[in-house]
Write a protein that holds these residues in place. Structure first.
Motif, mmCIF file in Angstrom:
data_model
loop_
_atom_site.group_PDB
_atom_site.id
_atom_site.type_symbol
_atom_site.label_atom_id
_atom_site.label_comp_id
_atom_site.label_asym_id
_atom_site.label_seq_id
_atom_site.Cartn_x
_atom_site.Cartn_y
_atom_site.Cartn_z
ATOM 1 N N MET A 15 0.833 -1.189 0.000
ATOM 2 C CA MET A 15 0.000 0.000 0.000
ATOM 3 C C MET A 15 0.873 1.246 0.000
ATOM 4 O O MET A 15 1.931 1.285 0.635
ATOM 5 N N ARG A 16 0.445 2.281 -0.719
ATOM 6 C CA ARG A 16 1.198 3.526 -0.775
ATOM 7 C C ARG A 16 0.999 4.322 0.502
ATOM 8 O O ARG A 16 -0.013 4.241 1.164
ATOM 9 N N GLN A 17 1.999 5.117 0.850
ATOM 10 C CA GLN A 17 1.886 5.977 2.017
ATOM 11 C C GLN A 17 0.879 7.087 1.767
ATOM 12 O O GLN A 17 0.697 7.548 0.648
ATOM 13 N N GLY A 18 0.244 7.519 2.867
ATOM 14 C CA GLY A 18 -0.654 8.648 2.766
ATOM 15 C C GLY A 18 0.125 9.939 2.595
ATOM 16 O O GLY A 18 1.296 10.032 2.977
ATOM 17 N N PRO A 19 -0.488 10.965 2.043
ATOM 18 C CA PRO A 19 0.227 12.231 1.800
ATOM 19 C C PRO A 19 0.679 12.931 3.077
ATOM 20 O O PRO A 19 1.575 13.768 3.035
ATOM 21 N N LEU A 20 0.086 12.600 4.228
ATOM 22 C CA LEU A 20 0.477 13.235 5.492
ATOM 23 C C LEU A 20 1.227 12.279 6.402
ATOM 24 O O LEU A 20 1.384 12.547 7.599
ATOM 25 N N ALA A 21 1.716 11.183 5.852
ATOM 26 C CA ALA A 21 2.433 10.198 6.663
ATOM 27 C C ALA A 21 3.681 10.818 7.278
ATOM 28 O O ALA A 21 4.416 11.557 6.625
ATOM 29 N N GLY A 22 3.910 10.507 8.552
ATOM 30 C CA GLY A 22 5.101 10.977 9.232
ATOM 31 C C GLY A 22 5.048 12.403 9.725
ATOM 32 O O GLY A 22 6.021 12.886 10.312
ATOM 33 N N ARG A 23 3.928 13.098 9.518
ATOM 34 C CA ARG A 23 3.799 14.485 9.972
ATOM 35 C C ARG A 23 3.099 14.496 11.329
ATOM 36 O O ARG A 23 1.946 14.082 11.455
ATOM 37 N N TYR A 24 3.799 14.983 12.322
ATOM 38 C CA TYR A 24 3.302 14.896 13.692
ATOM 39 C C TYR A 24 1.931 15.547 13.877
ATOM 40 O O TYR A 24 1.044 14.939 14.486
ATOM 41 N N PRO A 25 1.701 16.775 13.392
ATOM 42 C CA PRO A 25 0.377 17.382 13.611
ATOM 43 C C PRO A 25 -0.761 16.531 13.054
ATOM 44 O O PRO A 25 -1.821 16.409 13.693
ATOM 45 N N ALA A 26 -0.549 15.938 11.878
ATOM 46 C CA ALA A 26 -1.606 15.139 11.268
ATOM 47 C C ALA A 26 -1.835 13.847 12.047
ATOM 48 O O ALA A 26 -2.984 13.436 12.280
ATOM 49 N N VAL A 27 -0.756 13.187 12.460
ATOM 50 C CA VAL A 27 -0.897 11.946 13.229
ATOM 51 C C VAL A 27 -1.552 12.233 14.574
ATOM 52 O O VAL A 27 -2.414 11.483 15.040
ATOM 53 N N ALA A 28 -1.161 13.338 15.208
ATOM 54 C CA ALA A 28 -1.769 13.710 16.489
ATOM 55 C C ALA A 28 -3.255 13.991 16.315
ATOM 56 O O ALA A 28 -4.086 13.599 17.157
#
Length: 656
Positions: free
Chosen positions: A1-14
């Motif tokens: 599966m491809r990574q999401g466009p916001l993968a690895g971004r702390y604000p988005a994961v939070a």
């Protein structure tokens, strides 16, 4: 599966974690004022509604165990996406329910998915980003769990004022859909945690049957007496199965949950105990008093009276974020228990309808909740290696769910039956809550005192690197158990000669003992020791190991179960043999041995004594910044506990 466009971004994961946890936790605190409206519109009895809440809470408790099992064998981030789908589906089903079955089914799915999302998403947010983000994570976790719960009474009261319940449930469903969208946008494929881990169906079965039976039995208290078989048989039978689960996992050679490690170490026991006492005591301070206030005020008015609880939770979440990197973190749960006891006492005086005192008591309770459970959870988690954090969260949430959600109906039943006056009955129940709050504080202090544990500043570099726990946790009750040492493995001044000092001249007269942990730094130490000591020396390469925490970095790719001593020993022997090969290439006449010991320095010193080593060679791990000036806790402890010369290779330089 491809990574999401916001993968690895702390604000988005939070944001994803916040949206995932808030719906069910807020709803669980908001639903009480809506019970009459829901039961009337869906033609269900109050007993059925109580059963719905009990099954939802049971699903939340069971989900913690299921999430750990799935993480071992299935792609973790794909499962997180699946859990978000379940949460969204369950929320939509509950909001659109046209009969009791739909409502109960949706509520159960919400509870199950929320706990699985907590176990799957919270640990990566904690250890998957630089330590500078840990303060933010602490605030987020505190607000997700207790901010949402504190806001619940006001939300429920405001919705009840309009004599409707679906708008709130559709808002909850919308938040769940947003959580699903954020889970997709932040998707970052991750492999299973351990394909060699056992599929522990007995543990899952014990958790599922035990929790379901216990919560169903407690929910029967709405219409049955405490001595009725419909209550006692499932409730006590379920609790017995949960105890069996704990014992089974404690004794298992390959446990799904790290119960043995947590319950034999002092600081995790103190943290878990405080969290349970706080969860149980807080019920008396909130849900029971709200029932009394509803006799005088409207639901929205009561919700407004509890808004200071949200303010207190926000304040303490910020405080937690400040102290999480400091020694003061150990004291925060104790402060929280004191505040909780004070809040319960103020509620005692405030009932049945003293509004200023209710506002004060709610504020104290909010401060207490923010200072107890989430900080206690991290106190316990920091006592183990970071790769155990998911299982630590699972154990604590399982126990907390049982303590909080089961105590609520029991105390509510007690308050309504001990006296014909609800205010008087609630006053008696508040004294029970006060006793639990005081008991929790005494329990935590006693565990620290009797075990020799002490507040320590967490070493977050070691913890986040996965090398070691953030601090030393002595064995449980070490001070009163004969033959058990509470001495921590802490840094001390290293006075032994180190490679690179211009006036060092080490001439071994016997065997050289080389401590080896399988890292590049250990290989570098061997080659530098050969250059310093000369070739042709006899060397013993020692790899110290222990079950669960392991204590070394395997040099091959063969899978092993860290909870199974025989497999860890085999991996340690292979690692030591690899170190001996490196030593032979460097010019030593080398052989290897694996030694089981806790902490690591004891194994090194014991092996040196057993083989009468003339010098001990160590390559301690270092960190940048201020910590980079320290030589390493294992090396320091070895120097402090042996009279043999110790040769330290303090710096690894990559010359490739």
């Amino acid at each position: 599966m491809r990574q999401g466009p916001l993968a690895g971004r702390y604000p988005a994961v939070a944001a994803m974690v916040i949206l995932a946890l808030i719906p069910y936790l807020a709803l669980s605190a908001a639903i009480d004022p809506l019970v009459p409206i829901i039961t009337a519109q869906l033609h269900m009895s109050v007993q059925t509604m109580s059963l719905s809440s009990g099954l939802g809470n049971a699903a939340y408790a069971v989900g913690t165990v299921l999430a750990v099992q799935f993480a071992q064998h299935l792609p973790q981030r794909r499962m997180l996406l699946a859990y978000a789908v379940v949460l969204a589906v369950g929320s939509v089903v509950a909001a659109s329910a046209v009969n009791p079955a739909m409502f109960i089914g949706g509520h159960v799915l919400q509870g199950l998915a929320t706990s699985m999302l907590l176990i799957a998403a919270a640990p990566p947010l904690t250890i998957g980003f630089p330590k500078e983000k840990l303060r933010n994570t602490a605030v987020i976790m505190n607000m997700c769990v207790f901010g949402a719960v504190a806001l619940g009474p006001f939300i429920g009261g405001a919705q009840a004022e309009s004599q409707a319940w679906r708008p709130l449930f559709w808002i909850i469903a919308g938040i769940a859909v947003l959580a699903l969208i954020m889970a997709a946008l932040t998707f970052e494929d991750a492999p299973p945690a351990d394909l060699d881990a056992p599929r522990d169906l007995p543990a899952i079965g014990l958790a599922a049957v035990g929790c379901a039976a216990a919560f169903v039995g407690a929910s029967q208290l709405t219409t049955h007496g405490f001595g009725d078989a419909a209550v006692t048989l499932p409730m006590f039978g379920g609790l017995a199965l949960i105890v069996v689960l704990v014992v089974y996992q404690f004794r298992s050679r390959r446990p799904l949950l790290t119960v043995r490690t947590m319950l034999t170490s002092s600081i995790p026991v103190a943290g878990v105990g405080v969290a349970l006492f706080a969860a149980a005591a807080s019920v008396a301070a909130t849900a029971l008093t709200a029932n009394v206030l509803l006799q005088t005020y409207s639901p929205v008015h009561v919700g407004l009276l509890y808004l200071p609880e949200l303010g207190g939770a926000v304040v303490m979440a910020v405080v937690f974020g400040i102290v999480i990197t400091r020694r003061a973190m150990h004291y925060l749960p104790l402060v929280g228990m004191v505040l909780l006891a004070a809040g319960i006492l103020v509620f005692q005086v405030a009932l049945p309808a003293n509004q200023p005192l209710v506002l004060l008591a709610a504020g104290l309770t909010g401060l207490a909740l923010g200072a107890t459970v989430a900080p206690a959870l991290f106190v316990a988690g920091f006592s183990l290696q970071s790769n155990s954090l998911q299982r630590v969260f699972a154990i604590i949430e399982l126990f907390r769910a049982v303590a909080a959600f089961m105590v609520a109906p029991i105390l509510a039943h007690f308050a309504t039956t001990v006296s014909i006056d609800l205010a008087i009955g609630t006053s008696y129940a508040l004294w029970i809550g006060f006793g639990l709050a005081v008991g929790g504080a005494v329990f935590g202090v006693a565990v620290y005192a009797l075990s020799g544990a002490r507040p320590q500043k967490p070493n977050l570099d070691e913890f986040l690197d996965g090398d070691d726990p953030a601090w030393h946790s002595p064995p449980l009750l070490a001070r009163i158990r004969p033959g058990v040492s509470a001495a921590p493995d802490v840094p001390s001044a290293v006075t032994a000669p180190a490679v690179g000092a211009p006036d060092v001249d080490v001439e071994p007269t016997g065997m050289v003992l080389i401590a080896y942990d399988g890292t590049d730094l250990a290989d570098f130490a061997i080659t530098q020791a050969a250059a310093r000591l000369g070739t042709g020396c006899e060397a013993l390469v020692v790899c110290v190991w222990q079950p669960v925490d392991v204590g070394f970095s395997p040099t091959d790719e063969q899978h092993f179960d860290a909870d199974r001593a025989t497999e860890v020993r085999g991996a340690a022997e292979r690692t030591a043999a690899h170190g001996a090969d490196v030593a032979r290439e460097a010019g030593f006449v080398a052989r290897s041995v694996a030694v089981e010991a806790v902490p690591t320095w004891k194994g090194i010193v014991a092996a040196a004594d057993d083989h009468d080593a003339s010098v001990i060679v160590l390559g301690p791990h270092r960190r940048s910044g201020l910590l980079g000036h320290l030589q390493g806790s294992v090396a320091s402890a070895v120097v402090a506990h042996t009279e043999r010369p110790v040769l330290i290779v303090p710096q690894y330089q990559d010359v490739s």
